[in-house]
Design a protein around this motif. Structure first.
Motif, PDB file in Angstrom:
ATOM      1  N   GLU A 129      35.621 -71.309  33.994  1.00  0.00           N
ATOM      2  CA  GLU A 129      35.668 -72.270  32.888  1.00  0.00           C
ATOM      3  C   GLU A 129      34.404 -72.176  32.076  1.00  0.00           C
ATOM      4  O   GLU A 129      33.586 -71.301  32.272  1.00  0.00           O
ATOM      5  CB  GLU A 129      35.792 -73.667  33.471  1.00  0.00           C
ATOM      6  CG  GLU A 129      34.685 -73.794  34.477  1.00  0.00           C
ATOM      7  CD  GLU A 129      34.339 -75.162  34.936  1.00  0.00           C
ATOM      8  OE1 GLU A 129      35.187 -76.037  34.935  1.00  0.00           O
ATOM      9  OE2 GLU A 129      33.174 -75.313  35.309  1.00  0.00           O
ATOM     10  N   ASP A 130      34.249 -73.116  31.195  1.00  0.00           N
ATOM     11  CA  ASP A 130      33.106 -73.211  30.317  1.00  0.00           C
ATOM     12  C   ASP A 130      31.779 -73.175  31.096  1.00  0.00           C
ATOM     13  O   ASP A 130      31.586 -73.953  32.034  1.00  0.00           O
ATOM     14  CB  ASP A 130      33.249 -74.543  29.567  1.00  0.00           C
ATOM     15  CG  ASP A 130      32.147 -74.717  28.565  1.00  0.00           C
ATOM     16  OD1 ASP A 130      32.085 -73.898  27.643  1.00  0.00           O
ATOM     17  OD2 ASP A 130      31.353 -75.648  28.732  1.00  0.00           O
ATOM     18  N   LEU A 131      30.900 -72.270  30.704  1.00  0.00           N
ATOM     19  CA  LEU A 131      29.636 -72.123  31.436  1.00  0.00           C
ATOM     20  C   LEU A 131      28.802 -73.402  31.401  1.00  0.00           C
ATOM     21  O   LEU A 131      28.150 -73.752  32.389  1.00  0.00           O
ATOM     22  CB  LEU A 131      28.843 -70.937  30.849  1.00  0.00           C
ATOM     23  CG  LEU A 131      27.469 -70.678  31.445  1.00  0.00           C
ATOM     24  CD1 LEU A 131      27.556 -70.384  32.944  1.00  0.00           C
ATOM     25  CD2 LEU A 131      26.787 -69.502  30.740  1.00  0.00           C
ATOM     26  N   GLU A 132      28.823 -74.114  30.279  1.00  0.00           N
ATOM     27  CA  GLU A 132      28.000 -75.330  30.172  1.00  0.00           C
ATOM     28  C   GLU A 132      28.385 -76.360  31.224  1.00  0.00           C
ATOM     29  O   GLU A 132      27.523 -77.007  31.816  1.00  0.00           O
ATOM     30  CB  GLU A 132      28.124 -75.951  28.769  1.00  0.00           C
ATOM     31  CG  GLU A 132      27.371 -75.199  27.695  1.00  0.00           C
ATOM     32  CD  GLU A 132      25.910 -74.882  28.063  1.00  0.00           C
ATOM     33  OE1 GLU A 132      25.209 -75.776  28.553  1.00  0.00           O
ATOM     34  OE2 GLU A 132      25.498 -73.726  27.865  1.00  0.00           O
ATOM     35  N   ILE A 133      29.689 -76.508  31.461  1.00  0.00           N
ATOM     36  CA  ILE A 133      30.134 -77.500  32.457  1.00  0.00           C
ATOM     37  C   ILE A 133      29.686 -77.058  33.849  1.00  0.00           C
ATOM     38  O   ILE A 133      29.201 -77.853  34.656  1.00  0.00           O
ATOM     39  CB  ILE A 133      31.671 -77.686  32.399  1.00  0.00           C
ATOM     40  CG1 ILE A 133      32.042 -78.326  31.066  1.00  0.00           C
ATOM     41  CG2 ILE A 133      32.166 -78.557  33.550  1.00  0.00           C
ATOM     42  CD1 ILE A 133      33.528 -78.387  30.810  1.00  0.00           C
ATOM     43  N   THR A 134      29.834 -75.765  34.128  1.00  0.00           N
ATOM     44  CA  THR A 134      29.405 -75.256  35.438  1.00  0.00           C
ATOM     45  C   THR A 134      27.904 -75.465  35.625  1.00  0.00           C
ATOM     46  O   THR A 134      27.454 -75.934  36.678  1.00  0.00           O
ATOM     47  CB  THR A 134      29.740 -73.751  35.568  1.00  0.00           C
ATOM     48  OG1 THR A 134      31.141 -73.605  35.469  1.00  0.00           O
ATOM     49  CG2 THR A 134      29.267 -73.174  36.882  1.00  0.00           C
ATOM     50  N   LEU A 135      27.120 -75.126  34.605  1.00  0.00           N
ATOM     51  CA  LEU A 135      25.657 -75.267  34.749  1.00  0.00           C
ATOM     52  C   LEU A 135      25.259 -76.724  34.911  1.00  0.00           C
ATOM     53  O   LEU A 135      24.427 -77.054  35.761  1.00  0.00           O
ATOM     54  CB  LEU A 135      24.939 -74.654  33.533  1.00  0.00           C
ATOM     55  CG  LEU A 135      24.949 -73.127  33.454  1.00  0.00           C
ATOM     56  CD1 LEU A 135      24.338 -72.656  32.137  1.00  0.00           C
ATOM     57  CD2 LEU A 135      24.207 -72.494  34.635  1.00  0.00           C
ATOM     58  N   GLU A 136      25.864 -77.603  34.123  1.00  0.00           N
ATOM     59  CA  GLU A 136      25.522 -79.031  34.242  1.00  0.00           C
ATOM     60  C   GLU A 136      25.838 -79.524  35.664  1.00  0.00           C
ATOM     61  O   GLU A 136      25.018 -80.193  36.301  1.00  0.00           O
ATOM     62  CB  GLU A 136      26.294 -79.852  33.196  1.00  0.00           C
ATOM     63  CG  GLU A 136      25.941 -81.331  33.269  1.00  0.00           C
ATOM     64  CD  GLU A 136      26.815 -82.213  32.361  1.00  0.00           C
ATOM     65  OE1 GLU A 136      27.491 -81.686  31.455  1.00  0.00           O
ATOM     66  OE2 GLU A 136      26.797 -83.446  32.578  1.00  0.00           O
TER      67      GLU A 136
END
Ligand code: DON
Length: 331
Positions: free
Chosen positions: A195-202
Motif C-alpha cells: 500500500e501507500d508508503l506514507e501509511i506504512t512509514l507512519e
C-alpha cells in the motif's frame, strides 16, 4: 551458585537472587562506557548512556528488578516482534511467510544491499527493516490508527495496560527517515509493499515509538516462554504456533548480525532495539533443578549504549553472565 536443596521460591531465595542481580548490574554498568547511543535518530542520542536496568519475571511469580528499571524508553525494533505476531494473527502464518522469509541476513538491520542478493528480492526476515516494513504494510486497516489498534490491543493483553506513544521520538524518526524511505521505495519497486508508503512509514515509526519499561519487556518475554499462554490464567493470548515461530526468529535473527554469537554465548531467543532495550525468553527447562527460574522466565533489559551492531553493549554482557550462571541456554 548455591548448591543443595533450594527451591528458589522462598523469600530468602528472592533476597539472595536480588543481591546477586544487583551486584552484576553494578558490575556491568561500567561496560556502558564502551558503547555508543543510536544518534542516527537524533533524540535517541540524548539518552543517558550510563543507564542499565534489568527485570526478570518468573513463571513461578518471582520478580527481580535491578538498576534503572523505572526509566521508560521506546520499544524500537522490539515492536517488530509484536507487529509480526499481529500480522500472523490477522492474515495467517502462510500469507505472512509467503511475503517475508525467515532467514538471517548477517547484515545490518537497515541494510539495503541484501535485498538485491536473492532472486525474488523477498525481505530476508521480519526483523530487518525491509521485512518489518513489509509486515507493517500487511496489517489490516486503511490508516495508521486502524493498523496500530490491534498492536495496542495485544500490548494491553500482554502488559495489563495500554502503553503510550512518545510523540517526540516519533517526530525525530519521521524527520530522519531517509534510509527507511529508501528501503520502502525499493519494496514498492519489487512489489512487496502492499500500500501507500506514507501509511506504512507512519505506522512503523509509531509502533517503534511506543514507550515501555524493562518490566513490560519481561512480561512479553514470559508470555513467549509460556508459548503464548497467560502465565497466570492460562488464557491463549498468542496462538502457540505463532509464539514458537516468533521465538525461532528471535533466536536466529533477533540480534541482527550478532545473532549467531548471541545464540552461541547466551543461547536464548531475544530481540533488541536501538533505544537499548532487549527482550529475552528463557523457556522452562527440565535439567539442572538447582538453578533459579527452571519453570521459565522473561527478561527485560535496558542499556542505551550500543555495540556496533545496534544492541545494548552492557545488556548483552549482563545477559551472557546470567544465562551462563543460571544455565538458561536452550541448547
Ligand atoms: O527503523 C529504525 O531504524 C528504528 N526505528 C528501529 C531500529 C532498531 O531498533 C534496530 N535494533 N537494534
Amino acid at each position: 551458585m548455591v548448591q543443595g536443596t533450594v527451591n528458589w521460591n522462598t523469600q530468602l531465595d528472592k533476597e539472595w537472587l536480588q543481591e546477586y542481580v544487583d551486584d552484576w548490574v553494578s558490575f556491568y554498568r561500567k561496560h556502558t562506557k564502551e558503547g555508543k547511543l543510536a544518534s542516527y535518530i537524533p533524540i535517541l542520542g540524548k539518552a543517558n548512556p550510563h543507564h542499565l536496568g534489568m527485570a526478570i519475571h518468573g513463571k513461578n511469580g518471582m520478580i527481580i528488578r535491578s538498576g534503572d528499571v523505572d526509566t521508560p524508553f521506546t520499544i524500537q525494533s522490539i515492536s517488530k516482534v509484536i507487529s509480526f505476531i499481529v500480522a500472523c494473527m490477522e492474515r495467517g502464518v502462510g500469507y505472512v511467510l509467503d511475503r517475508v522469509d525467515v532467514e538471517p541476513t548477517g547484515e545490518a538491520f537497515n541494510s539495503i544491499m541484501h535485498l538485491e542478493m536473492k532472486s525474488l528480492n523477498k525481505p530476508f526476515n521480519p526483523f530487518v527493516n525491509a521485512g518489518a516494513l513489509t509486515i507493517t504494510s500487511m496489517l489490516e486497516g486503511d490508516t495508521a490508527t486502524q493498523k496500530l489498534e490491534p498492536i495496542y490491543m495485544l500490548f494491553e493483553k500482554m502488559l495489563g495496560y495500554r502503553p503510550s506513544l512518545n510523540q517526540e521520538v516519533y517526530q525525530s524518526e519521521y524527520e530522519s527517515s531517509a534510509r527507511n524511505r529508501a528501503i520502502g521505495y525499493y519494496l514498492i519497486e519489487t512489489g512487496f509493499l502492499e500500500e501507500d508508503l506514507e501509511i506504512t512509514l507512519e505506522t512503523y515509526f509509531k509502533q517503534c515509538s511506543i514507550e515501555v519499561t524493562v518490566d513490560d519487556l519481561a512480561k512479553i518475554g514470559l508470555l513467549l516462554a509460556c508459548d503464548g499462554e497467560d502465565p497466570n490464567t492460562g488464557e491463549e493470548i498468542i496462538p502457540r504456533q505463532i509464539a514458537r515461530i516468533t521465538k525461532a526468529l528471535m533466536l536466529t535473527c533477533g540480534m541482527y548480525d550478532a545473532s549467531g554469537k548471541f545464540a552461541t554465548y547466551v543461547g536464548i531467543p531475544a530481540k533488541s532495539g536501538v533505544s537499548g532495550g532487549i527482550v529475552a525468553v528463557a523457556p522452562p527447562r527440565v535439567r539442572n533443578q538447582q538453578f533459579p527460574f527452571i519453570e521459565g522466565c522473561g527478561i527485560g533489559v535496558f542499556g542505551p549504549a550500543l555495540e556496533d551492531r545496534g544492541n545494548s553493549i552492557a545488556g548483552i554482557r549482563l545477559l551472557k553472565h546470567i544465562a551462563s550462571q543460571w544455565d538458561l541456554s536452550i541448547f
